[in-house]
Write a protein that holds these residues in place. Structure first.
Motif, mmCIF file in Angstrom:
data_model
loop_
_atom_site.group_PDB
_atom_site.id
_atom_site.type_symbol
_atom_site.label_atom_id
_atom_site.label_comp_id
_atom_site.label_asym_id
_atom_site.label_seq_id
_atom_site.Cartn_x
_atom_site.Cartn_y
_atom_site.Cartn_z
ATOM 1 N N THR A 54 10.801 1.708 -38.049
ATOM 2 C CA THR A 54 10.766 3.038 -38.646
ATOM 3 C C THR A 54 9.344 3.582 -38.681
ATOM 4 O OG1 THR A 54 12.687 2.485 -40.005
ATOM 5 C CG2 THR A 54 11.402 4.410 -40.662
ATOM 6 N N ARG A 55 8.393 2.774 -39.127
ATOM 7 C CA ARG A 55 7.012 3.219 -39.211
ATOM 8 C C ARG A 55 6.449 3.570 -37.826
ATOM 9 N NH1 ARG A 55 3.268 2.290 -43.106
ATOM 10 N NH2 ARG A 55 4.521 0.653 -44.055
ATOM 11 N N VAL A 56 6.650 2.660 -36.863
ATOM 12 C CA VAL A 56 6.058 2.875 -35.539
ATOM 13 C C VAL A 56 6.766 4.002 -34.795
ATOM 14 C CG1 VAL A 56 5.553 1.813 -33.302
ATOM 15 C CG2 VAL A 56 5.274 0.482 -35.408
ATOM 16 N N SER A 57 8.089 4.056 -34.876
ATOM 17 C CA SER A 57 8.821 5.090 -34.134
ATOM 18 C C SER A 57 8.528 6.482 -34.681
ATOM 19 C CB SER A 57 10.325 4.805 -34.152
ATOM 20 O OG SER A 57 10.827 4.730 -35.481
ATOM 21 N N PHE A 58 8.415 6.624 -35.998
ATOM 22 C CA PHE A 58 8.038 7.921 -36.571
ATOM 23 C C PHE A 58 6.625 8.303 -36.132
ATOM 24 C CE2 PHE A 58 11.427 8.208 -39.935
ATOM 25 C CZ PHE A 58 11.730 9.541 -39.729
ATOM 26 N N SER A 59 5.718 7.334 -36.161
ATOM 27 C CA SER A 59 4.332 7.628 -35.803
ATOM 28 C C SER A 59 4.214 8.048 -34.345
ATOM 29 C CB SER A 59 3.450 6.404 -36.074
ATOM 30 O OG SER A 59 3.455 6.064 -37.453
ATOM 31 N N VAL A 60 4.825 7.281 -33.456
ATOM 32 C CA VAL A 60 4.740 7.593 -32.028
ATOM 33 C C VAL A 60 5.428 8.928 -31.738
ATOM 34 C CG1 VAL A 60 5.388 6.859 -29.707
ATOM 35 C CG2 VAL A 60 4.547 5.182 -31.353
ATOM 36 N N ALA A 61 6.573 9.167 -32.367
ATOM 37 C CA ALA A 61 7.279 10.436 -32.166
ATOM 38 C C ALA A 61 6.396 11.615 -32.548
ATOM 39 C CB ALA A 61 8.569 10.449 -32.985
ATOM 40 N N TYR A 63 3.069 11.682 -32.771
ATOM 41 C CA TYR A 63 1.943 11.789 -31.838
ATOM 42 C C TYR A 63 2.385 12.427 -30.524
ATOM 43 C CZ TYR A 63 -0.795 8.716 -34.913
ATOM 44 O OH TYR A 63 -1.472 8.183 -35.967
ATOM 45 N N GLN A 64 3.562 12.059 -30.043
ATOM 46 C CA GLN A 64 4.048 12.624 -28.782
ATOM 47 C C GLN A 64 4.350 14.114 -28.906
ATOM 48 O OE1 GLN A 64 7.243 10.342 -27.075
ATOM 49 N NE2 GLN A 64 5.936 8.569 -26.673
ATOM 50 N N LEU A 65 4.640 14.563 -30.107
ATOM 51 C CA LEU A 65 4.848 15.991 -30.339
ATOM 52 C C LEU A 65 3.525 16.748 -30.468
ATOM 53 C CD1 LEU A 65 7.821 15.906 -32.883
ATOM 54 C CD2 LEU A 65 7.887 16.840 -30.569
ATOM 55 N N GLY A 66 2.427 16.013 -30.474
ATOM 56 C CA GLY A 66 1.118 16.650 -30.611
ATOM 57 C C GLY A 66 0.631 16.723 -32.040
ATOM 58 N N GLY A 67 1.348 16.063 -32.960
ATOM 59 C CA GLY A 67 0.966 16.088 -34.365
ATOM 60 C C GLY A 67 0.161 14.870 -34.771
ATOM 61 N N GLN A 68 -0.043 14.741 -36.078
ATOM 62 C CA GLN A 68 -0.802 13.635 -36.641
ATOM 63 C C GLN A 68 0.011 12.952 -37.738
ATOM 64 O OE1 GLN A 68 -5.067 14.395 -37.401
ATOM 65 N NE2 GLN A 68 -4.713 16.461 -36.625
ATOM 66 N N VAL A 69 -0.389 11.723 -38.053
ATOM 67 C CA VAL A 69 0.325 10.923 -39.053
ATOM 68 C C VAL A 69 -0.679 10.371 -40.060
ATOM 69 C CG1 VAL A 69 1.806 8.916 -39.454
ATOM 70 C CG2 VAL A 69 2.060 10.271 -37.349
ATOM 71 N N ILE A 70 -0.335 10.452 -41.338
ATOM 72 C CA ILE A 70 -1.125 9.835 -42.400
ATOM 73 C C ILE A 70 -0.254 8.798 -43.087
ATOM 74 C CG2 ILE A 70 -2.340 10.186 -44.569
ATOM 75 C CD1 ILE A 70 -3.043 12.963 -43.694
ATOM 76 N N ASP A 71 -0.707 7.555 -43.093
ATOM 77 C CA ASP A 71 0.028 6.464 -43.735
ATOM 78 C C ASP A 71 -0.419 6.380 -45.190
ATOM 79 O OD1 ASP A 71 1.313 4.181 -44.527
ATOM 80 O OD2 ASP A 71 0.804 3.029 -42.742
ATOM 81 N N LEU A 72 0.467 6.776 -46.090
ATOM 82 C CA LEU A 72 0.159 6.837 -47.520
ATOM 83 C C LEU A 72 0.656 5.566 -48.203
ATOM 84 C CD1 LEU A 72 1.360 10.501 -47.756
ATOM 85 C CD2 LEU A 72 -1.018 9.785 -48.031
ATOM 86 N N ASN A 290 15.702 4.102 -29.144
ATOM 87 C CA ASN A 290 16.241 5.415 -29.489
ATOM 88 C C ASN A 290 15.881 5.863 -30.899
ATOM 89 O OD1 ASN A 290 17.352 6.159 -27.043
ATOM 90 N ND2 ASN A 290 19.331 5.188 -27.461
ATOM 91 N N ARG A 291 15.364 4.953 -31.734
ATOM 92 C CA ARG A 291 14.831 5.385 -33.019
ATOM 93 C C ARG A 291 13.765 6.463 -32.800
ATOM 94 N NH1 ARG A 291 15.088 2.284 -37.507
ATOM 95 N NH2 ARG A 291 14.276 4.191 -38.436
ATOM 96 N N MET A 292 12.875 6.231 -31.835
ATOM 97 C CA MET A 292 11.786 7.169 -31.572
ATOM 98 C C MET A 292 12.323 8.509 -31.073
ATOM 99 S SD MET A 292 8.565 6.760 -28.978
ATOM 100 C CE MET A 292 9.637 6.732 -27.529
ATOM 101 N N ALA A 297 13.398 14.287 -32.218
ATOM 102 C CA ALA A 297 14.248 15.477 -32.282
ATOM 103 C C ALA A 297 14.402 15.966 -33.722
ATOM 104 C CB ALA A 297 15.612 15.169 -31.679
ATOM 105 N N LEU A 298 14.527 15.017 -34.652
ATOM 106 C CA LEU A 298 14.668 15.381 -36.054
ATOM 107 C C LEU A 298 13.405 16.039 -36.584
ATOM 108 C CD1 LEU A 298 16.303 15.252 -38.718
ATOM 109 C CD2 LEU A 298 15.293 12.987 -39.098
ATOM 110 N N LEU A 299 12.246 15.436 -36.315
ATOM 111 C CA LEU A 299 10.980 16.002 -36.773
ATOM 112 C C LEU A 299 10.791 17.420 -36.242
ATOM 113 C CD1 LEU A 299 8.658 12.905 -36.275
ATOM 114 C CD2 LEU A 299 9.155 13.994 -38.469
ATOM 115 N N TYR A 300 11.009 17.587 -34.945
ATOM 116 C CA TYR A 300 10.834 18.902 -34.334
ATOM 117 C C TYR A 300 11.767 19.932 -34.954
ATOM 118 C CZ TYR A 300 10.391 22.551 -30.839
ATOM 119 O OH TYR A 300 10.175 23.765 -30.213
#
Length: 303
Positions: A54-61, A63-72, A290-292, A297-300
């Motif tokens: 979950t952590r890695v797939s959300f992060s990579v997804a 980044y691939q969308l051109g966004g950034q991730v902050i791990d809180l 397919n998690r990623m 798709a969900l994030l976008y």
């Protein structure tokens, strides 16, 4: 997917059947490179539980969308020192564009969503794991071309994955057999919710007979017998759950061409054998990938 913009995903039931299908179609378009949308936003991850996929797939997804991730990480933020969640939500709402939260109590997600105006995603709670099921549905659709009228069998503990799987199957017209020991069935309220969503399109059945549940099924799904936070009871559960192990003998009752899914991590030799996990019917690694794609798709869509 404009209808999803700005919304939360705390439960799979927050989506309707059309929205689920549109998300899956968008995920496939992104996965195959038919479209490559950008979303230069910031995703915050607030995880109270351990996570790999979950952590890695959300992060990579993201980044691939051109966004950034902050791990809180709660261990290095004030929320871990007791800052009220409502206060944390109101502050982070002004810093990041979307939040994915992995927690124990579903009520924590609901409180965060109440006080933050940004979209909030359930990245796993003790009640549900909706993002996992979006990836599962994507995997099943890729294998069979369609979801309608397929039969899925879930074997093991009636946990958060089972809850979201019931809702996902109900929304997409798949029949679901849930086979668990009698004392480990899914929550009655979630069963009733899934059956209401299914209507007359599909069935959600409960049984303690693993063979009966597997007969004729197109998808055989399992998960660990003791989820995070239940480690103290893991050893005592093994003899109770042993009949529900996904092994070659049990797979003989499934439909020809049936596939095997596991949300991972797996306890090999307990809920599933190495032979099946590494066998030709396994789609577990496609499912993990397919998690990623589903989460991208969900994030976008939410942003």
């Amino acid at each position: 997917m404009g209808a999803l913009k700005g919304r939360d995903l705390l439960s799979l039931a927050d989506l309707n059947a059309d929205e689920v299908q549109e998300l899956l179609d968008l995920a496939i378009q992104m996965k195959t490179g038919q479209i490559a949308p950008e979303c230069r936003k910031v995703l915050g991850l607030l995880f109270y539980k351990a996570s790999t996929r979950t952590r890695v797939s959300f992060s990579v997804a993201m980044y691939q969308l051109g966004g950034q991730v902050i791990d809180l990480n709660p261990n290095v933020t004030q929320v871990g020192r007791g800052e009220p969640l409502a206060d944390t939500a109101r502050v982070l709402d002004r810093y990041v564009d979307i939040m994915a939260i992995r927690t124990f109590d579903q009520a924590d997600l609901e409180m965060f969503a109440q006080y933050a105006h940004i979209p909030v995603i359930n990245a796993l709670s003790d009640l549900e794991h909706p993002c996992q099921i979006l990836a599962d549905l994507l995997t099943i659709q890729e294998c069979f071309g369609s979801l309608e009228s397929l039969t899925v069998t879930y074997l093991g503990d009636g946990n958060n994955v089972a809850h979201s799987l019931m809702l996902g199957c109900a929304l997409t017209g798949m029949h679901l057999n849930v086979a668990t020991p009698s004392d480990f069935q899914p929550q009655a309220a979630v069963v009733a919710q899934a059956r209401a969503l299914a209507g007359d399109r599909s069935e959600v059945g409960l049984t303690d007979d693993p063979v009966a549940a597997v007969k004729g099924a197109h998808v055989i799904y399992t998960d660990v017998w003791a989820s995070m936070g239940q480690e103290d009871s893991a050893e005592s559960r093994i003899p109770l759950f042993q009949p529900y192990q996904v092994n070659a003998e049990l797979m003989q009752y499934a439909a020809p061409g049936a596939i095997v899914l596991h949300c991972l991590p797996a306890h090999r030799g307990e809920e599933i054998t190495d032979e099946v996990m590494e066998g030709p019917q396994s789609r577990i690694w496609d499912q993990a990938e397919n998690r990623m794609h589903a989460q991208k798709a969900l994030l976008y869509s939410l942003l």
